[in-house]
Design an enzyme around this catalytic site. Structure first.
Site, mmCIF file in Angstrom:
data_model
loop_
_atom_site.group_PDB
_atom_site.id
_atom_site.type_symbol
_atom_site.label_atom_id
_atom_site.label_comp_id
_atom_site.label_asym_id
_atom_site.label_seq_id
_atom_site.Cartn_x
_atom_site.Cartn_y
_atom_site.Cartn_z
ATOM 1 N N GLU A 37 2.271 -23.908 33.917
ATOM 2 C CA GLU A 37 3.101 -23.464 32.803
ATOM 3 C C GLU A 37 4.310 -24.394 32.775
ATOM 4 O O GLU A 37 4.989 -24.540 33.797
ATOM 5 C CB GLU A 37 3.538 -22.009 33.017
ATOM 6 C CG GLU A 37 4.328 -21.502 31.851
ATOM 7 C CD GLU A 37 4.827 -20.069 32.019
ATOM 8 O OE1 GLU A 37 5.565 -19.623 31.137
ATOM 9 O OE2 GLU A 37 4.494 -19.423 33.026
ATOM 10 N N ARG A 262 -2.099 -18.476 47.984
ATOM 11 C CA ARG A 262 -1.113 -19.475 47.603
ATOM 12 C C ARG A 262 -0.405 -19.999 48.842
ATOM 13 O O ARG A 262 -0.385 -19.346 49.885
ATOM 14 C CB ARG A 262 -0.115 -18.928 46.589
ATOM 15 C CG ARG A 262 0.736 -17.784 47.062
ATOM 16 C CD ARG A 262 1.409 -17.068 45.909
ATOM 17 N NE ARG A 262 2.415 -17.864 45.257
ATOM 18 C CZ ARG A 262 2.390 -18.199 43.955
ATOM 19 N NH1 ARG A 262 1.444 -17.782 43.186
ATOM 20 N NH2 ARG A 262 3.346 -18.920 43.425
ATOM 21 N N LYS A 272 9.141 -21.228 40.819
ATOM 22 C CA LYS A 272 9.947 -21.978 39.868
ATOM 23 C C LYS A 272 11.157 -21.170 39.422
ATOM 24 O O LYS A 272 12.234 -21.706 39.212
ATOM 25 C CB LYS A 272 9.095 -22.346 38.652
ATOM 26 C CG LYS A 272 8.160 -23.498 38.914
ATOM 27 C CD LYS A 272 7.313 -23.819 37.700
ATOM 28 C CE LYS A 272 6.139 -22.887 37.592
ATOM 29 N NZ LYS A 272 5.222 -23.180 36.508
#
Ligand code: ATP
Ligand code: MG
Length: 708
Positions: A37, A262, A272
């Site tokens: 994204e 992850r 982020k």
């Protein structure tokens, strides 16, 4: 992709793909994608996903798309798109002409929504966001149907059309999938699939005022692109039923979603949103600050793409969330730079040294090796003269025990130069601080050895004061003080754990003249200090600025040293087998003191540092070119195999017979690059050196179980 070993370690995703290929699923196509994204810069967690998606495609002769997942117009920026592309290219991966945007599919997605409405599988709902939440229920309570759930297809089509044409305000209506308000999976309780948002999009401008939700976009985009294996992180596991539901309801090509754990890295954060907070609130100047776990930060700090790719290969992929020690990332860059970075000398905290018996105006050039690991990198000349700088730390007026460096009356070696002896010091009259050392040199020791065979205990780095260049050096430490700053147990905000000493700037450093004009981004080993890289933003020809990438030693080295000492002890007993064994058998009970030089006693705490695990042998090979070694690929339940070498070939001339055996591995040894490959653990064995047997288990412990 792998660069440390020729055969990539198996992992469960590789296995799934290999099985699919065997079954000729998707006509033998392997098609992956990396779907960022564009709402921030990529971090090292994304690197794991990039290496996995592009790496698997490469490995299986497939393709990997770059797809910007740009469904949220409010947070996305072109700057992020550009930075993401730069980062992926830096790793050496190429998406060719397959640069896609979810926003390219807005028209198609809109048609899919209409298709669902027509099939009675979606409806326009007028509940507010708050009401939708209330109606949704909880994990323990089922949800309630929306009063708008049974609107007619015609009414839904009309309302959805008017939503699109901008008739309604943000938040006043949504389109929802009609699934099951009592599903135990909250994602299946009539999820919102379109919302009204009068916002300009970085690519579609003002064409749209309704935007599809992530869950309604991702799987369909995968399907449109013909993705075969849609690899994502574990938090999407609960979304998979919904991913599949849309695909079935729309009767379109079905990619397979596969989740993996992850990457979490100690002493930093991997989000982020949090990284953006650090910048917006002024804690860190920008995304590419060398303390940031971003790809651009690591690049500016001096990390090489190979070192990050090796790291990603080394951590493997697992199904369970865990935290990787940042020391492993540091190890990977150290290992890579050791091979490629030229050695130079630089003094970070200088103290002046005057060689009293060296002529005033003389200068000689001494030959220095550029990289002892790689003779092809050649040699260079470094100037030596009467006035030098050495590190303040390398001198003590009153040397403590075990301090072997320079002190009054003591002799040391200057690297590539001479032995010098400290004859006296000059102190600041006011503070009493030593500000200059006076030494003598022995001209016969040029090159570093004394003809009379006398030894010195230390070799120091240095620069010639008149010839050196001044430089600024930035030392970086962990960004956070706590291994897991986002641990919510104590309720504190992650920023409370920021390390106030994460950056230390030294402005009066001196480096050897060969660094003149060093190009931004070039990397060096400063002898005895670490790896450094010329800053790409602030370094100027007149004033060099270096970033410390990593020190030479790490916390793991300590553990390794401990292990090594114990291994040597072990070897001592076995190798000099007769005398040592006898000594052990006959004199141990009453003369333990005699053994101290061979075998240092350790405490139970020391012992607990050794992490021993059950490992199952999955693959076993003879090592070509070695009389003693066999190579075993062992399973510790980590989702990939580890490679180990054992000197037991004489006992197991047919190593395959070990497959399936449960052995004991020391699992926290720092990986070692051996002549025959990377060793990722030590297997325990017993017996004399000619007939060593691996220790195996009775019973049925599981891979990864602790051995104590
Ligand atoms: P963040 O929370 O940092 O914003 P994200 O998952 O929202 O991360 P995306 O841009 O959506 O970021 O991620 C792109 C891809 O990278 C996704 O497939 C995602 O699963 C993967 N990814 C993100 N973070 C990690 C991580 N820490 N480890 C492995 N893969 C990750
Ligand atoms: Mg995301």
């Amino acid at each position: 992709m792998t660069t440390t070993d020729s055969t990539p370690a198996p992992n469960f995703i590789r296995n799934i793909i290999a099985e699919d290929l065997k079954a000729n699923k998707n006509e033998g196509r392997v098609y992956t994608r990396f779907p960022p994204e564009p709402n921030g810069y990529l971090h090292i967690g994304h690197a794991k996903s990039i290496c996995l998606n592009f790496g698997l495609a490469q490995e299986f002769g497939g393709l990997c798309n770059l797809r910007f997942d740009d469904t949220d117009p409010s947070k996305e920026e072109v700057e992020y798109v550009e930075s993401i592309k730069e980062d992926i290219r830096w790793f050496g991966f190429d998406w060719q002409d397959r640069e896609f945007y979810a926003s390219d599919y807005f028209e198609q997605l809109h048609e899919y929504a209409i298709q669902l409405i027509k099939n009675g599988k979606a409806y326009v709902c007028d509940l507010s966001a708050k009401e939708i939440r209330e109606y949704r229920g909880t994990l323990t309570e089922p949800g309630k149907n929306s009063p708008y759930r049974n609107r007619s297809v015609e009414e839904n089509l009309d309302l959805f059309d008017r939503m699109r044409s901008g008739e309604f305000e943000d938040g006043s209506r949504v389109l929802r999938a009609k699934i099951d308000m009592t599903s135990p999976n909250l994602n299946m309780r009539d999820p919102v699939i379109y919302r009204i948002l009068h916002a300009e999009h970085h690519r579609t401008g003002n064409t749209w005022c309704i935007y599809p939700m992530y869950d309604f976009t991702h799987g369909q985009s995968d399907s449109i692109e013909g993705i075969t294996h849609s690899i994502c992180t574990l938090e999407f596991e609960d979304h998979r039923p919904l991913y599949d539901w849309f695909i079935y309801a729309l009767k379109i090509f079905h990619p397979q979603q596969i989740e993996f754990a992850r990457l979490n890295l100690s002493y930093t954060v991997m989000s982020k949103r949090m990284l953006l907070q650090l910048i917006e609130q002024g804690y860190i100047p920008g995304w590419d600050d060398p303390r940031m776990p971003t790809i651009s930060g690591l690049r500016r700090r001096g990390y090489t793409p190979e070192s990050i790719r090796n790291f990603c290969e080394r951590i493997g992929v697992a199904k369970r969330d865990s935290m990787v020690d940042i020391a492993l990332l540091e190890y990977s860059v150290r290992e890579n730079l050791n091979k490629r970075a030229p050695r130079v000398m630089g003094v970070l905290r200088p103290i002046r040294v005057v060689i009293d018996n060296y002529p005033e105006n003389k200068m000689e050039e001494l030959e220095a090796v550029n990289n002892p690991e790689d003779p092809s990198m050649g040699t260079r000349k470094i100037p030596f003269s009467r006035v030098l700088y050495i590190e303040q730390d390398d001198f003590r007026e009153v040397p403590p025990k075990k301090f072997f460096r320079l002190a009054p009356g003591r002799e040391v070696r200057l690297r590539y130069a001479y032995f010098i002896k400290c004859a006296g010091v000059i102190k600041d009259k006011q503070t009493g601080e030593v500000v200059e050392l006076h030494c003598t040199y022995d001209p016969k020791t040029r090159g570093g050895d004394a003809p009379d065979g006398r030894k010195v205990k230390a070799t120091l780095h240095w620069v010639s004061a008149a010839h050196s260049l001044s430089a600024e050096v930035r030392l970086y430490n962990h960004l956070f003080l706590k291994a897991n700053p986002t641990d919510e147990k104590d309720g504190a905000d992650f920023k409370t754990y920021l390390n106030p000493d994460s950056l230390e700037t030294l402005t009066s450093c001196h480096v050897e003249p060969s660094l003149k004009g060093a190009a931004p981004g070039s990397r060096y080993q400063f002898e005895r200090l670490g790896y450094f890289c010329v800053d790409t933003v602030d370094s100027l020809n007149e004033k060099l600025v270096f970033n410390r990438t990593v020190t030479l030693r790490d916390t793991w080295a300590k553990i390794q040293k401990f292990e090594k000492e114990n291994m040597e002890v072990h070897k001592g007993v076995i190798k000099d087998s007769k005398p040592a064994r006898q000594a052990e058998i006959t004199t141990l009970p009453d003369k333990r003191g005699d053994l101290t030089p061979i075998k240092q006693e350790i405490t139970i705490d020391d012992f607990s540092k050794i992490d021993m695990r059950v490992a199952v042998v999955r693959e076993a090979y003879l090592v070509e070119g070695s009389k003693k070694l066999i190579r075993l690929m062992v399973d510790l339940g980590e989702g990939r195999l580890r490679q180990t070498f054992a000197g037991v070939r004489t006992t197991y001339p047919k190593p395959e017979e070990l497959i399936g055996k449960k052995v004991i591995i020391v699992a926290n040894l720092r990986p070692r690059q051996m002549k025959f490959g990377l060793s990722e653990g030590m297997l325990l064995s017993g017996g004399d050196s000619e007939h060593l047997c691996l220790t195996t288990f009775d019973g049925n412990p599981l891979p990864g179980d602790k051995v104590s």
